[in-house]
Design a protein around this motif. Structure first.
Motif, short mmCIF file in Angstrom:
data_model
loop_
_atom_site.label_atom_id
_atom_site.label_comp_id
_atom_site.label_asym_id
_atom_site.label_seq_id
_atom_site.Cartn_x
_atom_site.Cartn_y
_atom_site.Cartn_z
N MET A 71 -4.93 -22.34 -6.60
CA MET A 71 -4.78 -21.88 -7.97
C MET A 71 -3.32 -21.94 -8.43
SD MET A 71 -7.21 -18.69 -8.81
CE MET A 71 -8.59 -18.36 -7.79
N GLY A 72 -2.38 -21.65 -7.54
CA GLY A 72 -0.99 -21.73 -7.89
C GLY A 72 -0.40 -20.48 -8.51
N GLU A 73 -1.14 -19.38 -8.55
CA GLU A 73 -0.63 -18.15 -9.13
C GLU A 73 0.35 -17.47 -8.18
OE1 GLU A 73 -3.90 -18.53 -8.56
OE2 GLU A 73 -4.78 -18.80 -10.52
N THR A 74 1.18 -16.59 -8.74
CA THR A 74 2.04 -15.74 -7.94
C THR A 74 1.33 -14.42 -7.74
OG1 THR A 74 4.01 -16.79 -8.84
CG2 THR A 74 4.29 -14.62 -7.82
N TRP A 75 1.03 -14.08 -6.51
CA TRP A 75 0.29 -12.86 -6.19
C TRP A 75 1.25 -11.71 -5.95
CZ3 TRP A 75 -4.87 -12.49 -6.65
CH2 TRP A 75 -5.58 -13.69 -6.77
N ARG A 76 0.92 -10.54 -6.49
CA ARG A 76 1.71 -9.33 -6.29
C ARG A 76 0.86 -8.31 -5.56
NH1 ARG A 76 3.57 -7.24 -11.85
NH2 ARG A 76 1.38 -7.55 -12.24
N LYS A 77 1.46 -7.64 -4.58
CA LYS A 77 0.75 -6.63 -3.80
C LYS A 77 0.86 -5.27 -4.47
CE LYS A 77 1.35 -8.86 0.61
NZ LYS A 77 0.29 -8.78 1.56
N SER A 78 -0.14 -4.46 -4.24
CA SER A 78 -0.13 -3.09 -4.73
C SER A 78 1.02 -2.31 -4.10
CB SER A 78 -1.46 -2.41 -4.35
OG SER A 78 -1.38 -1.02 -4.51
N THR A 79 1.54 -1.35 -4.83
CA THR A 79 2.59 -0.49 -4.28
C THR A 79 2.03 0.47 -3.24
OG1 THR A 79 2.27 1.09 -6.07
CG2 THR A 79 4.00 -0.58 -6.36
N HIS A 80 0.72 0.53 -3.11
CA HIS A 80 0.06 1.40 -2.13
C HIS A 80 -0.36 0.63 -0.88
CE1 HIS A 80 0.02 4.85 -4.78
NE2 HIS A 80 -0.36 4.03 -5.75
N SER A 81 0.30 -0.47 -0.60
CA SER A 81 -0.01 -1.27 0.59
C SER A 81 0.27 -0.46 1.85
CB SER A 81 0.84 -2.53 0.65
OG SER A 81 0.55 -3.37 -0.43
N GLY A 82 -0.48 -0.77 2.90
CA GLY A 82 -0.21 -0.14 4.18
C GLY A 82 1.09 -0.66 4.76
N SER B 166 1.61 -2.50 7.24
CA SER B 166 1.55 -3.92 7.63
C SER B 166 1.59 -4.83 6.42
CB SER B 166 0.27 -4.18 8.42
OG SER B 166 -0.86 -4.06 7.58
N GLY B 167 1.31 -4.27 5.23
CA GLY B 167 1.30 -5.08 4.02
C GLY B 167 0.03 -5.85 3.82
N ASN B 168 -0.96 -5.64 4.70
CA ASN B 168 -2.22 -6.38 4.60
C ASN B 168 -3.41 -5.50 4.26
OD1 ASN B 168 -1.07 -8.87 5.17
ND2 ASN B 168 -1.18 -8.52 7.35
N ASP B 169 -3.16 -4.29 3.81
CA ASP B 169 -4.24 -3.38 3.44
C ASP B 169 -4.12 -3.04 1.96
OD1 ASP B 169 -5.19 -3.25 6.04
OD2 ASP B 169 -3.83 -1.65 6.56
N CYS B 170 -4.26 -4.05 1.12
CA CYS B 170 -4.01 -3.77 -0.28
C CYS B 170 -4.78 -4.70 -1.20
CB CYS B 170 -2.53 -3.86 -0.58
SG CYS B 170 -1.88 -5.52 -0.36
N HIS C 292 -6.00 -14.85 -17.80
CA HIS C 292 -6.78 -14.05 -16.86
C HIS C 292 -5.91 -13.21 -15.93
CE1 HIS C 292 -9.52 -17.40 -17.89
NE2 HIS C 292 -10.41 -16.43 -17.91
N VAL C 293 -6.56 -12.21 -15.34
CA VAL C 293 -5.98 -11.45 -14.24
C VAL C 293 -6.90 -11.70 -13.05
CG1 VAL C 293 -5.39 -9.17 -13.35
CG2 VAL C 293 -5.06 -9.68 -15.78
N HIS C 294 -6.32 -12.14 -11.93
CA HIS C 294 -7.07 -12.42 -10.72
C HIS C 294 -6.80 -11.29 -9.74
CE1 HIS C 294 -7.64 -16.49 -12.26
NE2 HIS C 294 -6.37 -16.43 -12.60
N VAL C 295 -7.84 -10.81 -9.09
CA VAL C 295 -7.74 -9.69 -8.15
C VAL C 295 -8.35 -10.11 -6.83
CG1 VAL C 295 -8.32 -7.25 -7.79
CG2 VAL C 295 -8.09 -8.13 -10.12
N ARG C 296 -7.68 -9.73 -5.73
CA ARG C 296 -8.23 -10.05 -4.41
C ARG C 296 -7.80 -8.99 -3.40
NH1 ARG C 296 -4.57 -15.30 -2.63
NH2 ARG C 296 -2.67 -14.14 -2.15
N ASP C 297 -8.53 -8.93 -2.31
CA ASP C 297 -8.21 -8.07 -1.17
C ASP C 297 -7.32 -8.90 -0.24
OD1 ASP C 297 -8.20 -6.72 1.30
OD2 ASP C 297 -10.26 -6.06 1.07
N SER C 298 -6.21 -8.33 0.19
CA SER C 298 -5.29 -9.10 1.03
C SER C 298 -5.92 -9.51 2.35
CB SER C 298 -4.00 -8.32 1.27
OG SER C 298 -4.28 -7.09 1.92
N LYS C 299 -6.95 -8.78 2.80
CA LYS C 299 -7.62 -9.14 4.05
C LYS C 299 -8.59 -10.30 3.87
CE LYS C 299 -9.00 -4.94 4.77
NZ LYS C 299 -8.50 -3.94 3.90
#
Length: 81
Positions: A1-12, A14-18, A27-34
């Motif tokens: 897709m080429g979008e820049t993904w931003r992580k939630s400020t509530h990440s664990g 490890s940075g992979n629980d968000c 559009h706004v695209h949403v995904r689970d980092s896992k």
């Protein structure tokens, strides 16, 4: 897709629980980092109402577990072989 993904400020730690989001022109695209291969895509006009509802859910009537397990419209789930 080429979008820049931003992580939630509530990440664990490890940075992979968000939840991650990417904003594009329409559009706004949403995904689970896992599971980054699964993406929910929403038009911009639905993003703010979604976040507002998640932050302040409307009061819902109390229903029994049996009622909650039934599909809407008065139909019933039936087991098939």
């Amino acid at each position: 897709m080429g979008e820049t993904w931003r992580k939630s400020t509530h990440s664990g730690e490890s940075g992979n629980d968000c939840v991650e989001i990417a904003v594009t022109t329409h559009h706004v695209h949403v995904r689970d980092s896992k599971q980054p291969h699964i993406t929910l895509t929403l038009p911009h006009r639905t993003w703010a109402p979604l976040i507002a509802t998640l932050k302040h859910p409307p009061a819902s009537p109390q229903i029994s577990a049996d009622e909650a397990a039934q599909p809407p419209g008065g139909t019933e789930w039936r087991r098939t072989a």
